[in-house]
Design a protein around this motif. Sequence first.
Motif, PDB file in Angstrom:
ATOM      1  N   SER A  32      -8.270  12.025  -3.465  1.00 40.83           N
ATOM      2  CA  SER A  32      -7.013  12.363  -4.139  1.00 40.83           C
ATOM      3  C   SER A  32      -5.796  11.994  -3.301  1.00 40.83           C
ATOM      4  CB  SER A  32      -6.977  13.849  -4.481  1.00 40.83           C
ATOM      5  OG  SER A  32      -6.818  14.624  -3.318  1.00 40.83           O
ATOM      6  N   ARG A  33      -5.943  11.905  -1.988  1.00 44.33           N
ATOM      7  CA  ARG A  33      -4.816  11.557  -1.119  1.00 44.33           C
ATOM      8  C   ARG A  33      -4.540  10.058  -1.105  1.00 44.33           C
ATOM      9  NH1 ARG A  33      -3.022  15.360   2.749  1.00 44.33           N
ATOM     10  NH2 ARG A  33      -4.090  17.333   2.481  1.00 44.33           N
ATOM     11  N   ARG A  34      -5.500   9.281  -1.506  1.00 40.05           N
ATOM     12  CA  ARG A  34      -5.282   7.836  -1.539  1.00 40.05           C
ATOM     13  C   ARG A  34      -4.343   7.489  -2.679  1.00 40.05           C
ATOM     14  NH1 ARG A  34     -10.892   4.861  -0.068  1.00 40.05           N
ATOM     15  NH2 ARG A  34     -11.354   6.175   1.707  1.00 40.05           N
ATOM     16  N   ASN A  80       4.798   4.749  -5.876  1.00 39.44           N
ATOM     17  CA  ASN A  80       3.750   5.195  -4.971  1.00 39.44           C
ATOM     18  C   ASN A  80       2.911   6.237  -5.703  1.00 39.44           C
ATOM     19  OD1 ASN A  80       2.138   6.135  -2.937  1.00 39.44           O
ATOM     20  ND2 ASN A  80       3.801   6.827  -1.619  1.00 39.44           N
ATOM     21  N   THR A  81       1.653   5.929  -5.981  1.00 40.30           N
ATOM     22  CA  THR A  81       0.796   6.829  -6.749  1.00 40.30           C
ATOM     23  C   THR A  81       0.199   7.949  -5.905  1.00 40.30           C
ATOM     24  OG1 THR A  81      -1.144   5.428  -6.411  1.00 40.30           O
ATOM     25  CG2 THR A  81       0.193   5.018  -8.386  1.00 40.30           C
ATOM     26  N   ARG A  86       2.847   8.183   2.573  1.00 38.44           N
ATOM     27  CA  ARG A  86       3.805   7.102   2.361  1.00 38.44           C
ATOM     28  C   ARG A  86       3.053   5.791   2.153  1.00 38.44           C
ATOM     29  NH1 ARG A  86       9.185   7.618   5.236  1.00 38.44           N
ATOM     30  NH2 ARG A  86       9.370   9.825   5.639  1.00 38.44           N
ATOM     31  N   LYS A  87       3.675   4.895   1.418  1.00 36.03           N
ATOM     32  CA  LYS A  87       3.121   3.557   1.231  1.00 36.03           C
ATOM     33  C   LYS A  87       4.169   2.550   1.673  1.00 36.03           C
ATOM     34  CE  LYS A  87      -0.693   4.995  -0.308  1.00 36.03           C
ATOM     35  NZ  LYS A  87      -1.810   4.979   0.591  1.00 36.03           N
ATOM     36  N   ILE A  88       3.706   1.494   2.311  1.00 39.11           N
ATOM     37  CA  ILE A  88       4.593   0.499   2.896  1.00 39.11           C
ATOM     38  C   ILE A  88       4.249  -0.872   2.326  1.00 39.11           C
ATOM     39  CG2 ILE A  88       5.278  -0.625   5.045  1.00 39.11           C
ATOM     40  CD1 ILE A  88       4.487   2.000   6.459  1.00 39.11           C
ATOM     41  N   ALA A  89       5.280  -1.648   2.036  1.00 31.21           N
ATOM     42  CA  ALA A  89       5.126  -3.054   1.663  1.00 31.21           C
ATOM     43  C   ALA A  89       5.918  -3.872   2.678  1.00 31.21           C
ATOM     44  CB  ALA A  89       5.632  -3.297   0.249  1.00 31.21           C
ATOM     45  N   ARG A  90       5.232  -4.782   3.382  1.00 35.43           N
ATOM     46  CA  ARG A  90       5.883  -5.602   4.405  1.00 35.43           C
ATOM     47  C   ARG A  90       5.751  -7.085   4.068  1.00 35.43           C
ATOM     48  NH1 ARG A  90       3.254  -6.102   8.586  1.00 35.43           N
ATOM     49  NH2 ARG A  90       1.290  -5.232   7.936  1.00 35.43           N
ATOM     50  N   ASP A  91       6.658  -7.877   4.607  1.00 35.72           N
ATOM     51  CA  ASP A  91       6.632  -9.341   4.437  1.00 35.72           C
ATOM     52  C   ASP A  91       6.506  -9.729   2.974  1.00 35.72           C
ATOM     53  OD1 ASP A  91       6.775  -9.587   7.195  1.00 35.72           O
ATOM     54  OD2 ASP A  91       4.592  -9.666   7.420  1.00 35.72           O
ATOM     55  N   ILE A  92       7.424  -9.256   2.165  1.00 38.11           N
ATOM     56  CA  ILE A  92       7.390  -9.463   0.719  1.00 38.11           C
ATOM     57  C   ILE A  92       7.860 -10.876   0.386  1.00 38.11           C
ATOM     58  CG2 ILE A  92       8.277  -8.620  -1.472  1.00 38.11           C
ATOM     59  CD1 ILE A  92       8.751  -5.932   0.047  1.00 38.11           C
ATOM     60  N   LYS A  93       7.077 -11.561  -0.452  1.00 38.67           N
ATOM     61  CA  LYS A  93       7.405 -12.936  -0.839  1.00 38.67           C
ATOM     62  C   LYS A  93       6.905 -13.210  -2.251  1.00 38.67           C
ATOM     63  CE  LYS A  93       7.060 -14.694   3.812  1.00 38.67           C
ATOM     64  NZ  LYS A  93       6.342 -15.468   4.767  1.00 38.67           N
ATOM     65  N   ILE A 113       9.541  -2.324   2.469  1.00 38.23           N
ATOM     66  CA  ILE A 113       9.826  -1.207   1.570  1.00 38.23           C
ATOM     67  C   ILE A 113       8.948  -0.048   2.018  1.00 38.23           C
ATOM     68  CG2 ILE A 113       9.595  -0.343  -0.780  1.00 38.23           C
ATOM     69  CD1 ILE A 113      10.173  -3.148  -1.760  1.00 38.23           C
ATOM     70  N   ASN A 114       9.544   1.141   2.129  1.00 35.44           N
ATOM     71  CA  ASN A 114       8.834   2.344   2.524  1.00 35.44           C
ATOM     72  C   ASN A 114       8.997   3.359   1.404  1.00 35.44           C
ATOM     73  OD1 ASN A 114       7.603   4.413   3.846  1.00 35.44           O
ATOM     74  ND2 ASN A 114       9.091   4.549   5.509  1.00 35.44           N
ATOM     75  N   LEU A 115       7.912   3.681   0.706  1.00 36.75           N
ATOM     76  CA  LEU A 115       7.955   4.609  -0.427  1.00 36.75           C
ATOM     77  C   LEU A 115       7.365   5.956  -0.042  1.00 36.75           C
ATOM     78  CD1 LEU A 115       6.769   2.282  -3.312  1.00 36.75           C
ATOM     79  CD2 LEU A 115       9.059   3.121  -2.929  1.00 36.75           C
ATOM     80  N   LEU A 116       8.104   7.014  -0.294  1.00 34.44           N
ATOM     81  CA  LEU A 116       7.621   8.372  -0.076  1.00 34.44           C
ATOM     82  C   LEU A 116       6.578   8.720  -1.139  1.00 34.44           C
ATOM     83  CD1 LEU A 116      11.041  10.092   0.650  1.00 34.44           C
ATOM     84  CD2 LEU A 116       9.278   9.450   2.299  1.00 34.44           C
ATOM     85  N   PRO A 117       5.815   9.802  -0.967  1.00 34.69           N
ATOM     86  CA  PRO A 117       4.831  10.181  -1.989  1.00 34.69           C
ATOM     87  C   PRO A 117       5.477  10.390  -3.354  1.00 34.69           C
ATOM     88  CG  PRO A 117       4.468  11.425   0.016  1.00 34.69           C
ATOM     89  CD  PRO A 117       5.739  10.657   0.210  1.00 34.69           C
ATOM     90  N   ASN A 118       4.862   9.840  -4.375  1.00 35.00           N
ATOM     91  CA  ASN A 118       5.314   9.911  -5.773  1.00 35.00           C
ATOM     92  C   ASN A 118       6.731   9.393  -5.978  1.00 35.00           C
ATOM     93  OD1 ASN A 118       2.899  10.909  -6.770  1.00 35.00           O
ATOM     94  ND2 ASN A 118       3.493  13.016  -6.376  1.00 35.00           N
TER      95      ASN A 118
END
Length: 167
Positions: A32-34, A80-81, A86-93, A113-118
């Motif tokens: 559930s934490r994923r 972010n589901t 937190r979920k991170i997106a790096r080197d976006i292209k 991009i750094n997204l907090l939970p939900n």
Amino acid sequence: MSDIFYNSSSPFISVLASLLGVLLGFFLNNLSRRGRIKIFQNDISIYFLESDEYGGYIPKKEITDKTVSVSVKMNLDLYNTSSYSRKIARDIKMKFKGEHGTSFSNLNNLNNINLLPNELMNLSISFGVNVNLDEIKNSPWEFVYYNEKNKLVKVKINKEQLFAENK
């Protein structure tokens, strides 16, 4: 003899069931934490730009011999589901696969991009391409980034929506 075995095995079954319950709870909690970053396309616009005699650009609906670049504007929602991390997106292209190989386009100083939970983030991006214009129009497009585990994530862009307004 069977009564002795039955009476002595009852505590073992209880301990075993408790351990299985703890392991199942641990597994379900980790599951559930994923989460992941879900990307939704809202609005996409494409402009084929021709140069005029004054040094400016004129937007057109089709690629011609005078077309010098393609400009794309996209509006995306990133969600972010995960409820806990937190979920991170790096080197976006943006990635284009064509006959002459794979080409990438950077997205106007968008690196991380750094997204907090939900968390839901609306993202307006634009990019331009000025080489292999026909190949880029006909090739598959992908939004690519590296996640927090340093794994490459690819999200396919719906091209029918891209070129529908130009028909």
